[in-house]
Scaffold this active site. Structure first.
Site, PDB file in Angstrom:
ATOM      1  N   VAL A 376      -7.483   3.219   9.055  1.00 46.89           N
ATOM      2  CA  VAL A 376      -6.259   4.028   8.197  1.00 46.89           C
ATOM      3  C   VAL A 376      -4.745   3.745   7.984  1.00 46.89           C
ATOM      4  CG1 VAL A 376      -5.386   5.787   6.971  1.00 46.89           C
ATOM      5  CG2 VAL A 376      -8.556   5.671   7.737  1.00 46.89           C
ATOM      6  N   CYS A 377      -4.514   2.999   7.268  1.00 47.79           N
ATOM      7  CA  CYS A 377      -3.322   2.251   7.496  1.00 47.79           C
ATOM      8  C   CYS A 377      -2.612   2.963   5.624  1.00 47.79           C
ATOM      9  CB  CYS A 377      -2.620   1.058   7.844  1.00 47.79           C
ATOM     10  SG  CYS A 377      -3.008   0.121   6.014  1.00 47.79           S
ATOM     11  N   ASP A 378      -1.634   2.882   6.235  1.00 46.95           N
ATOM     12  CA  ASP A 378      -0.636   3.132   4.019  1.00 46.95           C
ATOM     13  C   ASP A 378      -1.101   3.193   3.654  1.00 46.95           C
ATOM     14  OD1 ASP A 378       1.359   4.582   2.941  1.00 46.95           O
ATOM     15  OD2 ASP A 378       2.523   2.404   3.400  1.00 46.95           O
ATOM     16  N   SER A 384      -5.056  -2.475   8.654  1.00 46.39           N
ATOM     17  CA  SER A 384      -6.765  -1.097   8.776  1.00 46.39           C
ATOM     18  C   SER A 384      -7.702  -2.301   8.021  1.00 46.39           C
ATOM     19  CB  SER A 384      -6.322  -0.438   7.955  1.00 46.39           C
ATOM     20  OG  SER A 384      -7.016  -0.948   6.528  1.00 46.39           O
TER      21      SER A 384
END
Length: 462
Positions: A376-378, A384
């Site tokens: 998960v990333c922004d 990600s």
């Protein structure tokens, strides 16, 4: 704690803006190519094809963003409302209404969400389709009129103010000073709020008039990050030195800037190098009248060159090169002045191991039952995606049938067994899932990923 909360809120805001823009980036690039090729100053001037440029930037792109924003908030009906509302702010406006679409889209989704909730238990059986269609139509009409009369003019005033302020910086030669804001914000994962919220709308507006815009370059220059990672490759120590070459290639060629953020967070003094590199690169872009036809996403050198219009290649290459050299020189000096020896201590690996082993304690699930891992990333697109791909290939080579995919924070699946994310995003991720978290500082070379891999392979062999 208040600072972390404020940062998380700005990150979330930036993530929401990104979720509106990223799915439509292909359309922006298509418009950029048409502009670069067929306008009078393009590579293949064609008056007939150039007629497409205006309608695309005036109507298509803002409506797509507004519709996407509405869908994020209110689903399919929200998408329709977002599109209707966006037309209200577009009509009569003298500029492309990207800021307006980013307001009207989510607002439309929110409005229809509340309308549907209010009518949910009041619709007689057999009248569902009629009432649903008319409620959306009436609400859409009112929202469109509101956008036309109130929101559109207000956005126009705000847009003009911001545009004039930044243009004043350009004319005064102070545009490079924006790096003082851009670079610290980027390493705190606030880059999406800056790019999608400010520079992209201004860039599209300027590009529609001039065929290119420097605003697409002030926060996306891959040069400073390349210089920093090159310095760590040559003069770093321990894990930072070993992981920097791979990060450098993926950052510069793949355009995933998040890869250099951990290095700056690890050595905060290097933010000076990033600011200086960003300022010098922007100064060179401005000096040589550089600009891109659309926003480079991802911000790789390939995207930069592909979106560079005719006659601007010298400016693009010079700006990236100067940013690289300045960042490299200052980072190298900082690393050489660093007297401590950076190695991965046994304590660090022990903490990594404990973080994974904690999931095996009584009451927790067994790692042998892990079937899905979410990186998960922004935005769920860059770092990600790279981390998930790298980790999935490691598992495949080990013969483990574990699904590894990448997601934006807001889209973490409920059936994920483990969630892997950057340590600075911990607060936001915890608000959307209660799954076990692996907090890392580097999506490809973090010791905790090695520990997780070793634990998974050991468990699945039993």
């Amino acid at each position: 704690m208040e600072n972390k909360s404020a940062r998380a809120k700005v990150q979330a805001f930036g993530g929401f803006l990104t979720a509106m823009v990223i799915p439509n980036i292909g359309a922006f690039i298509a418009w950029g190519f048409i502009t670069a090729l067929f306008i009078p100053t393009g590579w293949l001037p064609n008056e007939h094809f150039a007629k497409i440029v205006g309608p695309m930037i005036t109507y298509l792109l803002p409506v797509m963003i507004g519709s996407t924003g509405g869908h994020l908030v209110g689903g399919k009906r929200g998408a329709v409302m977002g599109g209707i509302g966006t037309i209200g702010v577009i009509v009569g406006a003298e500029i492309p209404m990207f800021l307006g679409s980013m307001i009207m889209g989510p607002l439309g989704g929110l409005v229809i969400k509340y309308v549907d909730k209010a009518l949910e238990k009041r619709i007689p059986a057999g009248f569902e389709m009629v009432i649903n269609n008319f409620s959306l139509g009436i609400a859409g009409m009112l929202l469109c009129l509101l956008g036309f009369e109130v929101i559109g003019p207000a956005v126009l005033i705000a847009n003009t103010f911001v545009k004039e302020c930044i243009e004043a910086l350009v004319h005064a030669g102070y545009l490079p000073l924006l790096s003082v804001i851009n670079e610290p914000a980027k390493v705190l994962f606030l880059n999406n709020a800056i790019d999608q919220g400010v520079y992209y709308p201004l860039g599209m507006q300027q590009a529609s008039v001039n065929g290119k815009s420097i605003f697409f370059m002030v926060a996306s220059n891959p040069g400073p990050g390349l210089g920093l990672l090159l310095a760590f490759t040559l003069f770093g120590k321990g894990m930072s030195k070993r992981s920097a070459p791979g990060a450098m290639i993926i950052h510069f060629l793949g355009g995933i800037h998040e890869l250099y953020f951990p290095y700056v967070l690890m050595k905060p003094l290097t933010i000076i190098a990033m600011i200086a590199g960003g300022m010098s690169g922007t100064w060179m872009f401005n000096l040589l009248d550089g600009g891109l036809v659309a926003g480079p996403s991802p911000g790789s050198i390939f995207a930069y060159l592909a979106l560079t219009p005719k006659g601007s290649f010298l400016a693009t290459i010079a700006g990236v090169t100067v940013g690289t050299l300045v960042s490299f020189a200052i980072t190298s000096l900082i690393l050489k002045m660093e007297k401590t020896v950076e190695t991965e201590s046994e304590d660090e690996f022990a903490q990594s191991a404990n973080a994974v082993k904690a999931m095996k304690q009584e009451g927790a699930f067994s790692l042998s039952r892990v079937k899905r891992i979410a990186f998960v990333c922004d935005a769920g697109m860059g770092s990600s995606a790279m981390g998930a791909t790298t980790f999935r290939k490691r598992l495949e080579k080990a013969g483990l049938a574990i699904e590894v995919k990448h997601y934006a924070i807001e889209n973490v699946p409920a059936d994920a067994d483990i969630v892997v994310t950057h340590a600075s995003l911990e607060g936001r991720v915890k608000r959307v899932t209660d799954k076990p978290l692996i907090l890392i500082n580097n999506y490809i070379g973090d010791p905790k990923l090695d520990t997780l891999f070793n634990q998974l392979t050991a468990e699945h062999k039993h």
